[in-house]
Scaffold this motif. Structure first.
Motif, PDB file in Angstrom:
ATOM      1  N   UNK A  67       0.679  -1.285  -0.082  1.00  0.00           N
ATOM      2  CA  UNK A  67       0.101   0.012   0.249  1.00  0.00           C
ATOM      3  C   UNK A  67       0.951   1.264   0.147  1.00  0.00           C
ATOM      4  N   UNK A  68       0.217   2.482  -0.487  1.00  0.00           N
ATOM      5  CA  UNK A  68       1.084   3.588  -0.416  1.00  0.00           C
ATOM      6  C   UNK A  68       1.277   4.158   0.996  1.00  0.00           C
ATOM      7  N   UNK A  69       2.454   4.657   1.127  1.00  0.00           N
ATOM      8  CA  UNK A  69       3.037   4.870   2.509  1.00  0.00           C
ATOM      9  C   UNK A  69       2.850   6.489   2.762  1.00  0.00           C
ATOM     10  N   UNK A  70       2.250   6.739   3.764  1.00  0.00           N
ATOM     11  CA  UNK A  70       2.246   8.030   4.505  1.00  0.00           C
ATOM     12  C   UNK A  70       3.351   8.538   5.408  1.00  0.00           C
ATOM     13  N   UNK A  71       4.171   9.444   5.209  1.00  0.00           N
ATOM     14  CA  UNK A  71       5.408   9.804   6.104  1.00  0.00           C
ATOM     15  C   UNK A  71       4.927  10.946   6.636  1.00  0.00           C
ATOM     16  N   UNK A  72       5.290  10.818   8.145  1.00  0.00           N
ATOM     17  CA  UNK A  72       4.892  11.888   9.045  1.00  0.00           C
ATOM     18  C   UNK A  72       6.272  12.334   9.509  1.00  0.00           C
ATOM     19  N   UNK A  73       6.906  13.595   9.223  1.00  0.00           N
ATOM     20  CA  UNK A  73       8.004  14.241   9.821  1.00  0.00           C
ATOM     21  C   UNK A  73       7.914  14.813  10.996  1.00  0.00           C
ATOM     22  N   UNK A  74       8.314  14.119  12.199  1.00  0.00           N
ATOM     23  CA  UNK A  74       8.122  14.603  13.594  1.00  0.00           C
ATOM     24  C   UNK A  74       8.870  15.731  14.267  1.00  0.00           C
TER      25      UNK A  74
END
Length: 474
Positions: A336-343
């Motif tokens: 599945x497509x990945x969502x990236x959160x930069x914290x």
């Protein structure tokens, strides 16, 4: 202390119906038991979000330096433990300054004065903001704290203090940061700090130097992280008349204008706390946040864009799965497509955003979250444990988390279970939000931790139709 109960158009649910006036007392009794049980169910109604904790810390300090701490308009009926710690500390500093100035020859504080003791409780902001302030004001101060605070580092100030005229002395022989003694007097001048450490160091030093005699410059030796928090600091400082400028390599303070203000400073509502209700809405609740500012320097406003981005990724994954079904193919969940959160800029959002990610049809990678290991809990490990307890597959990575989410379309994306909050206020509230989309009761250990930042959270939760240990407001 909790906020006064507010009018909410709350949905009814099963359980013992209480009048709203009784909710606070009942919740206080439940807190004493050390565990709350949150029944599944959506929330509905209006809520007023508490004042921004980040802005309130800064406003109190700048109002204090302006000569009247009451210029910072803090809702005393809804004040968190952290803000109470900062205000109490500033009042102690004010008394110390008054005592020094009333002495012989109207002298300033010096090493000859007995140190005052400031208890920061569990507030990292209070500690890191007030260490340089005590140094610039020349107030001998012994800082103490509780919980995990004595383990949280303040070592980045060591280089700042060298040659500054002030000294910091660790009083614990086992290597803890607290108790910490500050003596001497820090002068205006040139200072350096890494930009990739907690922004509290940078904000604390900038605010303190605004009251020093003369111009100062703060050079950042690495790229700045958590920029929104420093932007907020500068905005509040300018609201109190300070000339602070961002430069290519850091910040400068002219020193020509000391902090000054004559009218009240209103502290706006907190996006960091609003994030819990916004995620609840993402999971299917209908909470109307009445007082959020549309324009703000608060970095945690990013939760709006993060949830929007997460939703778009899920939409594309859903469409891809529909195409697979039409073609007779089996979808590989791992592709599945990945969502990236930069914290880096929004570390406080991680626990509640992880709940949103867990209820989304995608893989979510939370990156650059290393500094979460030294929060009220090891917030990477505790967030992972929360997700596991609620039936969500996840993996701790070198700098964050990888979460295998599932769609909330079925309404029950969490299993229920017992969540150890590790006495971390953000874990408590994140777990309560997860309960709105759970198949069974979510039990939360040490719920009283919410007093640190949002004392009325569970009052608001119940008034919005939530059921806590079988009680609601019907």
């Amino acid at each position: 202390m909790s906020c006064p109960l507010r009018e909410n158009k709350a949905a009814g649910s099963k359980g013992d119906t209480l009048e709203k006036e009784q909710v606070k007392n009942k919740l206080t009794e439940l807190f004493a038991s050390g565990k709350l049980g949150i029944a599944p169910g959506k929330l509905r109604g209006d809520v007023f979000v508490p004042q921004s904790k980040s802005a309130a810390h800064r406003a109190l300090i700048m109002a204090f330096l302006s000569g009247d701490i009451e210029l910072a308009k803090i809702d005393e009926s809804c004040v968190s433990d952290d803000i109470r710690a900062t205000k109490r500390a500033l009042l102690s500093m004010g008394k110390a300054l008054d005592a020094c100035r009333s002495g012989k020859d109207n002298s300033e504080c010096s090493g000859e004065n007995e140190p005052i003791e400031i208890d920061c409780k569990e507030s990292g902001s209070t500690l890191r903001f007030l260490i340089p302030l005590a140094a610039v004001l020349g107030i001998p101060t012994k800082f103490v704290g509780s919980g995990r605070l004595p383990q949280r580092p303040v070592k980045e100030y060591e280089g700042v203090f060298e040659g500054s005229g002030a000294e910091m002395t660790y009083l614990d022989e086992t290597g803890l940061s607290l108790p910490l003694l500050i003596t001497g007097k820090m002068k205006a001048g040139e200072y350096k700090l890494p930009g990739n450490v907690s922004s509290q160091y940078i904000s604390g030093l900038l605010m303190a130097l605004s009251s020093a005699d003369g111009a100062s410059r703060l050079t950042l030796t690495t790229e700045l992280e958590s920029r929104p928090y420093v932007d907020l600091t500068c905005e509040v400082m300018r609201n109190f008349g300070v000339e602070v400028k961002e430069e290519a390599t850091g910040y400068s303070i002219s020193g020509e204008k000391k902090p000054s203000r004559t009218d009240d400073f209103e502290v706006e509502a907190d996006y960091s706390q609003a994030a819990f209700w916004l995620v609840a809405n993402y999971l299917g609740s209908s909470v109307n946040l009445k007082n959020l500012p549309k324009t703000t320097a608060q970095g945690d406003r990013a939760i709006v864009d993060l949830l929007s981005g997460l939703s778009e990724v899920e939409k594309r994954n859903d469409e891809a799965e529909e195409r697979d079904v039409e073609a007779g193919r089996i979808t590989d969940p791992g592709k599945r497509e990945v969502f990236e959160m930069d914290a880096r800029d929004v570390p406080d959002l991680v626990p509640v955003f992880a709940i949103a990610a867990a209820a989304t049809n995608c893989i979510t990678k939370i990156v650059h979250a290393e500094r979460l290991r030294i929060k009220e809990s090891d917030r990477i490990a505790s967030t992972a444990a929360m997700l596991t307890a609620l039936g969500i597959r996840n993996e701790i990575t070198e700098d964050g988390l990888c979460i295998s989410g599932q769609s909330a379309a079925g309404e029950k994306c969490f299993s229920g279970g017992t969540v150890d909050s590790y006495k971390d206020h953000r874990l408590v509230m994140a777990a309560a939000v997860a309960a709105t989309c759970a198949s069974d009761t979510v039990w939360i250990k040490d719920p009283v931790a919410v007093e640190k930042s949002y004392p009325s959270f569970f009052e608001d939760y119940v008034n919005l139709g939530g059921t806590v240990n079988g009680i609601n407001v019907g």
